[in-house]
Write a protein that holds these residues in place. Structure first.
Motif, PDB file in Angstrom:
ATOM      1  N   TYR A 301     -13.676  -4.818  -7.567  1.00 56.27           N
ATOM      2  CA  TYR A 301     -13.354  -4.008  -6.401  1.00 56.27           C
ATOM      3  C   TYR A 301     -12.992  -4.826  -5.165  1.00 56.27           C
ATOM      4  O   TYR A 301     -12.618  -4.262  -4.127  1.00 56.27           O
ATOM      5  CB  TYR A 301     -14.538  -3.096  -6.062  1.00 56.27           C
ATOM      6  CG  TYR A 301     -15.844  -3.830  -5.920  1.00 56.27           C
ATOM      7  CD1 TYR A 301     -16.198  -4.470  -4.737  1.00 56.27           C
ATOM      8  CD2 TYR A 301     -16.724  -3.900  -6.997  1.00 56.27           C
ATOM      9  CE1 TYR A 301     -17.389  -5.153  -4.616  1.00 56.27           C
ATOM     10  CE2 TYR A 301     -17.925  -4.581  -6.891  1.00 56.27           C
ATOM     11  CZ  TYR A 301     -18.255  -5.203  -5.693  1.00 56.27           C
ATOM     12  OH  TYR A 301     -19.429  -5.885  -5.585  1.00 56.27           O
ATOM     13  N   GLY A 302     -13.114  -6.158  -5.218  1.00 55.14           N
ATOM     14  CA  GLY A 302     -12.778  -6.934  -4.033  1.00 55.14           C
ATOM     15  C   GLY A 302     -13.192  -8.389  -4.134  1.00 55.14           C
ATOM     16  O   GLY A 302     -13.640  -8.862  -5.188  1.00 55.14           O
ATOM     17  N   LEU A 314     -16.625  -8.797   2.752  1.00 55.40           N
ATOM     18  CA  LEU A 314     -15.940  -8.259   1.576  1.00 55.40           C
ATOM     19  C   LEU A 314     -14.547  -7.770   1.945  1.00 55.40           C
ATOM     20  O   LEU A 314     -14.390  -6.980   2.879  1.00 55.40           O
ATOM     21  CB  LEU A 314     -16.739  -7.108   0.977  1.00 55.40           C
ATOM     22  CG  LEU A 314     -16.044  -6.328  -0.159  1.00 55.40           C
ATOM     23  CD1 LEU A 314     -15.840  -7.235  -1.376  1.00 55.40           C
ATOM     24  CD2 LEU A 314     -16.851  -5.093  -0.545  1.00 55.40           C
ATOM     25  N   HIS A 316     -11.960  -5.485   0.416  1.00 49.20           N
ATOM     26  CA  HIS A 316     -11.760  -4.504  -0.646  1.00 49.20           C
ATOM     27  C   HIS A 316     -10.317  -4.600  -1.145  1.00 49.20           C
ATOM     28  O   HIS A 316      -9.407  -4.995  -0.400  1.00 49.20           O
ATOM     29  CB  HIS A 316     -12.054  -3.094  -0.123  1.00 49.20           C
ATOM     30  CG  HIS A 316     -12.162  -2.069  -1.208  1.00 49.20           C
ATOM     31  ND1 HIS A 316     -11.094  -1.320  -1.640  1.00 49.20           N
ATOM     32  CD2 HIS A 316     -13.226  -1.678  -1.965  1.00 49.20           C
ATOM     33  CE1 HIS A 316     -11.493  -0.509  -2.598  1.00 49.20           C
ATOM     34  NE2 HIS A 316     -12.781  -0.708  -2.818  1.00 49.20           N
ATOM     35  N   SER A 318      -8.209  -2.447  -1.577  1.00 49.33           N
ATOM     36  CA  SER A 318      -7.300  -1.602  -0.802  1.00 49.33           C
ATOM     37  C   SER A 318      -6.834  -2.282   0.473  1.00 49.33           C
ATOM     38  O   SER A 318      -5.886  -1.815   1.125  1.00 49.33           O
ATOM     39  CB  SER A 318      -7.986  -0.277  -0.456  1.00 49.33           C
ATOM     40  OG  SER A 318      -9.141  -0.496   0.349  1.00 49.33           O
ATOM     41  N   GLU A 319      -7.496  -3.402   0.862  1.00 48.61           N
ATOM     42  CA  GLU A 319      -7.136  -4.118   2.086  1.00 48.61           C
ATOM     43  C   GLU A 319      -6.405  -5.432   1.789  1.00 48.61           C
ATOM     44  O   GLU A 319      -6.296  -6.291   2.651  1.00 48.61           O
ATOM     45  CB  GLU A 319      -8.399  -4.409   2.916  1.00 48.61           C
ATOM     46  CG  GLU A 319      -9.208  -3.182   3.301  1.00 48.61           C
ATOM     47  CD  GLU A 319      -8.453  -2.239   4.215  1.00 48.61           C
ATOM     48  OE1 GLU A 319      -7.425  -2.652   4.776  1.00 48.61           O
ATOM     49  OE2 GLU A 319      -8.883  -1.081   4.351  1.00 48.61           O
ATOM     50  N   ALA A 354     -16.879  -5.968   6.713  1.00 50.48           N
ATOM     51  CA  ALA A 354     -15.661  -5.539   6.032  1.00 50.48           C
ATOM     52  C   ALA A 354     -14.487  -6.336   6.595  1.00 50.48           C
ATOM     53  O   ALA A 354     -14.287  -6.391   7.812  1.00 50.48           O
ATOM     54  CB  ALA A 354     -15.446  -4.041   6.225  1.00 50.48           C
TER      55      ALA A 354
END
Length: 579
Positions: A301-302, A314, A316, A318-319, A354
């Motif tokens: 997931y990351g 972390l 992710h 999606s980033e 994040a």
């Protein structure tokens, strides 16, 4: 263990002889064999020392029983053990050594019992253990009783220094003593452990020494007991094995995390005894700040990026990218990579940060409307299909989607593969842009001329046309004409003869000739008749006149057109604007 000198066999005697010896001993106070008496040196004869014990004849002692025979002088007195009143040479047989051993052994029995603590010196190694001198008597120390932890090298315990031992067994019959060093050490450790436990408190900083390292942590000697330092409490940073930061014998300060008096266990923390790097984290790494870090771990997931020892954030999946869909972090990054990141959010209470990688670059979707305004024509490559459309790559990372309803002016497309191929370059029109959801709608048919816009100048009622069967249904067949326009031949208009099944008369791909009997511009439909190809000119003129008078009327246009009204009404496969 005491080793007794083998005794010489006593002369064979009878009952009368034993009685006589006993009587003489009583009358003259002659000591009995096995008793200890005083002996006085009267001389030396060869390798023997002569001693007077009060009997008619002198006793003899072998010279090897003395440490220094030259130090023995006339008149010296010492204890001896009477072995035999008459030896092989006719003289009284005595032993100084055996007397000393018996005296020492009886002193041991009088002084100690099993369980007592004695002082002794480890003298030598024997099979299975060590020999310990206790008050002049040899005791056996089994290897299992030498120390708390098993040792393969027993030589290291041999020393001239006196140590304490616990007597675990005394055998008077065999003159054997077994002692233990381990029992005493364990007892001392238990007492020391209890005393130490009473002084330990949670949060206290204590000094210790690393005793043993395992995969899950390390045991630290607190000088009285061992405490467990778990791997998760060793460093604020990430470590894979305790040996990365600890070595056996290393001295260090640790914090008491928990004391369990019932189970006699102590949990320790090394990182807790140091400054917490998460303190004041918001000021050191404010949101939206750009940083550089190292990838220290990857998960599906990351990726975890270390900003400093003990501080990880972390990223992710999606980033990772504004335009690419990343399935797994390992598809993009490797452990050890250095990357630029932007702080998106900080949760200091739960020690979480994040991070984003894509935020270090401009978002191409912010300016996509400037590059591809609605209504503009684009050229792109078909990248992928779905059941409802095709994705076209407009530029790297930017895809637009052509819905199946926007692929053809004339046909109903059930799947994009009916019109397009993967890798094919196509031209399309930008229909809509949704920057928030990063979606672009494209139209393939909008980049082409709509054949229905000029249908009136191309086709007229009564005209004979040629085409190819493109599809067969239960009620008729679709005929593809020029410009991709399809017309429908109802089953009743295929032949003058009765047709039960369309497939019996027509095949897909077959070229046919038919006459146009209906044109509905609003519904984008053309009715054809194969059997009307042979119509006479009068009927054709009548149909043409009626159609020109009311082209949009839904009234019946002769006997041929009536069949198509029924087909159009019942067909779900031929929808307005699609076929």
């Amino acid at each position: 263990m005491a080793i007794r000198k083998p005794q010489k066999a006593a002369p064979k005697t009878g009952g009368r002889y034993d009685e006589l010896i006993a009587a003489l001993s009583t009358q003259n106070s002659v000591p009995a064999p096995g008793s200890i008496v005083k002996g006085k040196v009267t001389g030396k004869c060869g390798n023997d020392v002569l001693v007077d014990i009060g009997c008619k004849s002198a006793g003899t002692i072998s010279a090897n029983e003395f440490e220094d025979i030259d130090a023995v002088n006339l008149g010296d007195e010492f204890d001896v053990l009477l072995i035999n009143l008459e030896g092989e040479n006719g003289m009284v047989e005595v032993s100084k050594r055996q007397a000393d051993e018996k005296i020492r052994w009886e002193a041991i029995l009088a002084k100690y019992k099993e369980g007592d603590t004695v002082s002794g010196i480890i003298k030598s190694k024997v099979r299975g253990g060590l020999i310990v001198a206790v008050d002049g008597v040899e005791a056996f120390l089994p290897g299992s009783q030498v120390d708390v932890n098993p040792s393969r090298d027993l030589d290291i315990y041999i020393t001239d220094a006196a140590q304490d031992f616990t007597i675990i067994k005394i055998s008077d019959e065999r003159r054997n003593i077994i002692v233990s060093r381990r029992e005493l050490l364990e007892s001392q450790m238990a007492e020391k452990k209890q005393a130490l436990l009473k002084t330990l408190e949670k949060g206290q900083i204590v000094h210790g020494k690393v005793k043993n390292i395992t995969d899950f942590g390390a045991f630290v000697d607190l000088d009285g007991m061992d405490g467990l330092l778990h791997i998760t409490d060793m460093s604020w940073g990430r470590i894979k094995h305790p040996s990365e930061i600890l070595t056996n014998g290393q001295e260090l300060d640790v914090m008491i995390l928990e004391v369990d008096l019932d189970r006699e266990r102590v949990s320790l923390g090394l990182k807790q005894a140091q400054t917490n790097p998460w303190d004041d984290i918001e000021n050191r790494y404010p949101v939206n700040s750009r940083l550089r870090g190292k990838v220290v771990n990857l998960a599906p997931y990351g990726a975890f990026v270390e900003l400093e020892p003990g501080i990880e954030g972390l990223v992710h999946v999606s980033e990772f990218s504004w335009t690419k869909r990343v399935a797994r972090a390992s598809d993009v990054l490797n452990i050890g990579d250095e990357v630029d990141v932007v702080v998106l959010n900080i949760d200091s209470q739960n020690q979480k940060i994040a991070l984003g990688i894509r935020q270090t670059e401009a978002n191409p979707w912010d300016t996509v409307q400037d590059r591809y305004p609605v209504g503009s024509r684009i050229s792109g490559k078909v990248r992928n299909f779905t059941t409802y459309g095709a994705f076209v790559e407009m530029e790297e990372g930017i895809d637009g989607m052509i819905h199946v309803s926007d692929m053809s002016w004339t046909r109903k497309i059930n799947h994009p593969s009916e019109v397009l191929q993967k890798g094919q370059t196509v031209e399309a029109i930008v229909l809509e842009i949704d920057t928030q959801n990063q979606r672009i709608s494209l139209g393939l048919k909008q980049a082409q001329t709509d054949p229905w816009s000029s249908i009136a100048s191309t086709y007229q009622i009564g005209q004979i046309v040629k085409g190819k069967v493109s599809k067969i249904a239960s009620f008729g067949a679709f005929i593809e004409l020029e410009d991709g326009v399809d017309g429908l031949v109802h089953i009743s208009q295929i032949s003058d003869e009765r047709i039960e099944k369309v497939r019996d008369a027509l095949k897909v791909g077959q070229e046919v000739e038919a006459r146009i009997v209906k044109i509905d511009r609003d519904e984008r439909r053309i009715g054809l008749s194969i059997k009307a190809v042979s119509m006479d000119e009068g009927e054709i003129a009548r149909l043409t006149a009626e159609s020109d008078a009311d082209a949009s009327s839904s009234a019946q246009l002769g006997a041929f057109a009536n069949a198509f009204e029924e087909a159009f009404a019942s067909s779900e496969e031929w929808q307005p604007g699609q076929n």
